[in-house]
Write an enzyme that holds these catalytic residues in place. Structure first.
Site, mmCIF file in Angstrom:
data_model
loop_
_atom_site.group_PDB
_atom_site.id
_atom_site.type_symbol
_atom_site.label_atom_id
_atom_site.label_comp_id
_atom_site.label_asym_id
_atom_site.label_seq_id
_atom_site.Cartn_x
_atom_site.Cartn_y
_atom_site.Cartn_z
ATOM 1 N N LEU A 1 0.480 3.384 -2.079
ATOM 2 C CA LEU A 1 0.975 3.356 -3.781
ATOM 3 C C LEU A 1 1.312 4.504 -4.035
ATOM 4 O O LEU A 1 0.721 5.699 -3.894
ATOM 5 C CB LEU A 1 -0.335 3.074 -4.292
ATOM 6 C CG LEU A 1 -1.103 1.770 -3.980
ATOM 7 C CD1 LEU A 1 -1.878 1.332 -5.015
ATOM 8 C CD2 LEU A 1 0.179 0.564 -3.931
ATOM 9 N N HIS B 1 4.899 1.551 -7.680
ATOM 10 C CA HIS B 1 3.724 0.565 -7.646
ATOM 11 C C HIS B 1 2.877 0.526 -9.051
ATOM 12 O O HIS B 1 2.582 -0.225 -9.554
ATOM 13 C CB HIS B 1 2.767 0.680 -6.473
ATOM 14 C CG HIS B 1 3.614 0.649 -5.142
ATOM 15 N ND1 HIS B 1 3.563 1.904 -4.383
ATOM 16 C CD2 HIS B 1 4.069 -0.168 -4.555
ATOM 17 C CE1 HIS B 1 4.273 1.422 -3.136
ATOM 18 N NE2 HIS B 1 4.619 0.203 -3.164
ATOM 19 N N GLY C 1 9.476 -4.827 -8.304
ATOM 20 C CA GLY C 1 10.328 -3.817 -8.609
ATOM 21 C C GLY C 1 11.834 -3.944 -8.251
ATOM 22 O O GLY C 1 12.287 -4.790 -7.431
ATOM 23 N N GLN D 1 15.414 -8.507 -2.886
ATOM 24 C CA GLN D 1 14.194 -9.049 -2.464
ATOM 25 C C GLN D 1 13.675 -9.828 -3.879
ATOM 26 O O GLN D 1 13.282 -10.997 -3.912
ATOM 27 C CB GLN D 1 13.190 -7.846 -2.556
ATOM 28 C CG GLN D 1 11.785 -8.490 -2.436
ATOM 29 C CD GLN D 1 10.875 -7.588 -1.893
ATOM 30 O OE1 GLN D 1 10.665 -7.503 -0.700
ATOM 31 N NE2 GLN D 1 10.138 -6.973 -2.879
ATOM 32 N N GLY E 1 0.862 -1.140 0.033
ATOM 33 C CA GLY E 1 -0.081 -0.080 -0.145
ATOM 34 C C GLY E 1 1.073 1.223 0.049
ATOM 35 O O GLY E 1 2.078 1.086 -0.356
ATOM 36 N N ARG F 1 8.254 5.175 2.130
ATOM 37 C CA ARG F 1 8.951 5.910 3.205
ATOM 38 C C ARG F 1 9.206 7.288 2.930
ATOM 39 O O ARG F 1 9.759 7.836 3.810
ATOM 40 C CB ARG F 1 10.131 5.151 3.711
ATOM 41 C CG ARG F 1 9.651 3.728 4.381
ATOM 42 C CD ARG F 1 10.817 3.009 4.913
ATOM 43 N NE ARG F 1 10.256 1.581 5.586
ATOM 44 C CZ ARG F 1 9.896 0.533 5.111
ATOM 45 N NH1 ARG F 1 10.452 0.286 3.778
ATOM 46 N NH2 ARG F 1 9.690 -0.324 5.751
#
Ligand code: AMP
Length: 282
Positions: free
Chosen positions: A33, A37, A149, A155, A31, A189
């Site tokens: 966004l 995203h 992404g 990740q 979220g 962030r």
């Protein structure tokens, strides 16, 4: 766009598409966004017949309870943005649906990929939390393709390994990092950054560019590493490393012509932790 919160509800909604052999794409998000995203959702829209965006702030991947507690949440805004970008379904389960009482299984990718860099600084539990929730989301949605992404380069590699190691029948697509005009990578962030810190933040990107230039010019990894360090003392660097783009092991020699590397950086700026990365080919 439909908003669904339970696994049976999601499966029922996807049944017609599955029966008709229509392709399904999943874009997992937490979220808050932003255009990063939305670029993933648009890429999914261009690729698949049915686009599912998941919205779940996954407690299992937060190593810092304060970070989890203050993580920005605005489902109404997210729903609007996801719909505009082309989502058909917003899957927004509450925590007790994802981790019901008695939940006791964890999916771990072992080895250096989850132990270095982010794994060293946030702890490998961070990635175990990611791979557990991503496995669950892939099982719930059973998409043909899932979009992640490049912003979270480590990740992305961990998820590719998860899918390979467990023979999951899904195509993983990694979309380029979306940046602000001054180079700062979009991140949920970033909203925490006060104006003064926001001005300093692009120094991370500038460091990546300097490091990439060194490697592209045949310079050695130590020189690239030095070039990556932002000079502003407000950026407290956790790591700044030129690494092998597949194994994430530290580069030990200058790139041969045609060789590739990735530069990864993480730093704290005030109370906000920022990460970024850049690929380079000589
Ligand atoms: P998050 O909501 O932070 O878990 O991110 C959800 C997905 O969006 C992940 O696959 C991220 O890598 C991706 N993402 C986050 N920021 C960006 C960005 N600036 N550009 C492209 N993708 C991003």
């Amino acid at each position: 766009m439909r908003i669904l919160r339970t696994v049976p509800g999601l499966r029922t909604a996807l049944k017609p598409a599955r029966r008709a052999d229509r392709t399904i794409a999943l874009v997992p998000t937490m979220g808050a966004l932003h255009d990063g995203h939305l670029s993933l959702i648009r890429a999914a829209r261009a690729r698949a017949d049915e686009v599912v965006v998941s919205l779940f702030v996954n407690p299992a991947q937060f190593n810092d309870p304060e970070d989890l507690a203050k993580y920005p949440r605005d489902e109404e805004r997210d729903a609007q943005l996801a719909e505009q970008a082309g989502a058909d379904i917003l899957f927004a389960p509450p925590p007790e649906i994802v981790y019901p009482p008695g939940f006791g299984t964890e999916v771990r990718v072992g080895g250096p990929l989850t132990e270095t860099l982010e794994g060293e600084h946030r702890g490998p539990e961070h990635f175990h939390g990611v791979t557990t929730v991503v496995t669950k989301l892939l099982n719930m949605v059973q998409p043909h393709t899932a979009f992640f992404g490049q912003k979270d380069a480590q990740q992305a590699l961990v998820i590719r390994k998860l899918v390979r190691d467990l023979d999951m029948d899904v195509q993983i697509e990694i979309a380029p990092t979306v940046r602000e005009p001054d180079g700062l990578a979009l991140s949920s962030r970033n909203a925490y950054l006060p104006a003064e810190e926001r001005k300093v933040a692009p120094a991370l990107f500038e460091g990546l560019q300097r490091g990439a230039e060194v490697l592209a010019g045949g310079g050695d990894p130590a020189e690239a590493r030095r070039a990556m360090f932002p000079s502003d003392p407000r950026l407290d660097v956790a790591y700044a490393e030129p690494v092998d783009p597949d194994s994430l092991e530290p580069l030990t020699a200058a790139l041969a012509p045609g060789g590739s590397a990735r530069l990864l950086v993480a730093a704290r700026l005030g109370r906000t932790r920022l990460i970024d990365n850049m690929g380079v080919t000589r």
